[in-house]
Design a protein around this motif. Structure first.
Motif, PDB file in Angstrom:
ATOM      1  N   VAL A 143     -33.038  43.098 -28.105  1.00 31.03           N
ATOM      2  CA  VAL A 143     -33.273  42.286 -27.763  1.00 31.03           C
ATOM      3  C   VAL A 143     -33.807  41.131 -28.649  1.00 31.03           C
ATOM      4  CG1 VAL A 143     -35.241  40.720 -26.448  1.00 31.03           C
ATOM      5  CG2 VAL A 143     -34.588  42.974 -25.921  1.00 31.03           C
TER       6      VAL A 143
ATOM      7  N   ASN B 121     -35.330  28.197 -18.886  1.00 33.94           N
ATOM      8  CA  ASN B 121     -34.502  28.763 -19.996  1.00 33.94           C
ATOM      9  C   ASN B 121     -33.943  30.022 -19.903  1.00 33.94           C
ATOM     10  OD1 ASN B 121     -33.530  28.946 -22.208  1.00 33.94           O
ATOM     11  ND2 ASN B 121     -34.750  27.868 -23.200  1.00 33.94           N
ATOM     12  N   PRO B 122     -32.560  30.130 -19.275  1.00 31.59           N
ATOM     13  CA  PRO B 122     -32.025  31.536 -18.642  1.00 31.59           C
ATOM     14  C   PRO B 122     -32.340  32.672 -19.643  1.00 31.59           C
ATOM     15  CG  PRO B 122     -30.272  29.899 -18.553  1.00 31.59           C
ATOM     16  CD  PRO B 122     -31.937  29.352 -18.905  1.00 31.59           C
ATOM     17  N   THR B 123     -32.441  32.393 -21.201  1.00 36.66           N
ATOM     18  CA  THR B 123     -32.430  33.355 -22.496  1.00 36.66           C
ATOM     19  C   THR B 123     -34.372  33.951 -22.061  1.00 36.66           C
ATOM     20  OG1 THR B 123     -31.003  31.489 -23.588  1.00 36.66           O
ATOM     21  CG2 THR B 123     -31.973  32.958 -24.785  1.00 36.66           C
ATOM     22  N   ILE B 124     -34.909  32.582 -21.693  1.00 35.17           N
ATOM     23  CA  ILE B 124     -37.007  33.028 -21.912  1.00 35.17           C
ATOM     24  C   ILE B 124     -35.996  34.127 -21.138  1.00 35.17           C
ATOM     25  CG2 ILE B 124     -38.494  32.011 -22.007  1.00 35.17           C
ATOM     26  CD1 ILE B 124     -38.365  30.444 -23.347  1.00 35.17           C
TER      27      ILE B 124
ATOM     28  N   LEU C 129     -35.841  33.988 -29.122  1.00 36.97           N
ATOM     29  CA  LEU C 129     -36.550  32.858 -27.859  1.00 36.97           C
ATOM     30  C   LEU C 129     -37.385  34.483 -26.729  1.00 36.97           C
ATOM     31  CD1 LEU C 129     -35.166  29.745 -27.472  1.00 36.97           C
ATOM     32  CD2 LEU C 129     -37.283  30.191 -28.258  1.00 36.97           C
ATOM     33  N   ALA C 130     -35.754  35.193 -26.455  1.00 38.92           N
ATOM     34  CA  ALA C 130     -35.992  36.345 -25.962  1.00 38.92           C
ATOM     35  C   ALA C 130     -37.299  37.462 -26.332  1.00 38.92           C
ATOM     36  CB  ALA C 130     -34.315  36.777 -25.592  1.00 38.92           C
TER      37      ALA C 130
ATOM     38  N   ILE D 141     -34.521  35.760 -19.263  1.00 40.82           N
ATOM     39  CA  ILE D 141     -34.200  37.170 -19.594  1.00 40.82           C
ATOM     40  C   ILE D 141     -34.705  38.113 -20.225  1.00 40.82           C
ATOM     41  CG2 ILE D 141     -32.285  38.535 -20.512  1.00 40.82           C
ATOM     42  CD1 ILE D 141     -30.031  36.154 -19.642  1.00 40.82           C
ATOM     43  N   GLY D 142     -35.386  37.505 -21.549  1.00 38.47           N
ATOM     44  CA  GLY D 142     -36.546  38.250 -22.596  1.00 38.47           C
ATOM     45  C   GLY D 142     -37.518  39.002 -21.051  1.00 38.47           C
TER      46      GLY D 142
ATOM     47  N   ILE E  66     -29.985  38.778 -28.271  1.00 38.99           N
ATOM     48  CA  ILE E  66     -30.315  37.637 -27.802  1.00 38.99           C
ATOM     49  C   ILE E  66     -30.470  36.403 -28.830  1.00 38.99           C
ATOM     50  CG2 ILE E  66     -31.173  36.431 -25.897  1.00 38.99           C
ATOM     51  CD1 ILE E  66     -31.125  39.207 -24.471  1.00 38.99           C
ATOM     52  N   ASN E  67     -31.795  36.589 -28.547  1.00 36.91           N
ATOM     53  CA  ASN E  67     -32.292  35.983 -29.893  1.00 36.91           C
ATOM     54  C   ASN E  67     -33.722  35.418 -29.962  1.00 36.91           C
ATOM     55  OD1 ASN E  67     -33.167  34.262 -27.638  1.00 36.91           O
ATOM     56  ND2 ASN E  67     -31.944  32.100 -28.439  1.00 36.91           N
TER      57      ASN E  67
END
Length: 164
Positions: free
Chosen positions: A147, A63-66, A154-155, A68-69, A151-152
């Motif tokens: 963050v 998952n790209p969001t995760i 998840l991140a 990035i986090g 972002i959200n």
């Protein structure tokens, strides 16, 4: 005199290493405590297989969001360390300039006929510590907030999982 200078440089290098290691350790401990609190709160609401099968408790790196986090979380400790080392270097440069000024204006310091201005160097170190360590402190405090809200969640979870 050269050996005394070498001892001073070695002492400074060891002190820098201890300070950076201590700061990274404290940041890691804070993250572990926060993760432990999150895990205990999830354990209150989810139990058994639901705890492990819930998408809220999994870290899916595809998952790209995760991802990035995780990247941000992994880089914060290094950025914090680099800001701290740079702050120490700038402060040390200011102290060196002050010591050189005192030697130039009061040559009797070398033969012990005059006393150096210790208070001036101490005030430079105190002011530099307060001024220079604002950036690393803000980085450690604001990055999780940015963050999480930027972002959200998840991140943020991946960010908190990254340092360990």
């Amino acid at each position: 005199m050269v050996s005394l200078d070498a001892v001073g440089n070695t002492t400074k290098a060891i002190t820098k290493g201890v300070a950076i290691g201590s700061a990274r350790h404290r940041l890691g401990v804070a993250v572990r405590f926060l993760r432990g609190d999150i895990a205990s709160q999830l354990g209150l609401h989810l139990s058994g297989a639901a705890l492990f099968n819930s998408p809220y408790t999994q870290i899916n790196v595809s998952n790209p969001t995760i991802f990035i986090g995780l990247l941000i979380g992994g880089s914060v400790a290094f950025l914090f360390s680099s800001l701290a080392v740079r702050a120490v270097g700038r402060s040390a440069g200011t102290v060196v300039q002050e010591v050189r000024r005192q030697f130039r204006e009061a040559p009797g310091i070398m033969d012990y006929t005059e006393k150096p201005e210790y208070g001036r160097v101490i005030s430079i170190c105190t002011a530099a510590a307060q001024r220079e360590l604002v950036q690393p402190a803000l980085l450690a405090v604001l990055t999780p907030v940015i963050v999480g809200f930027g972002i959200n969640y998840l991140a943020l979870g991946a960010f908190l999982a990254a340092p360990s």
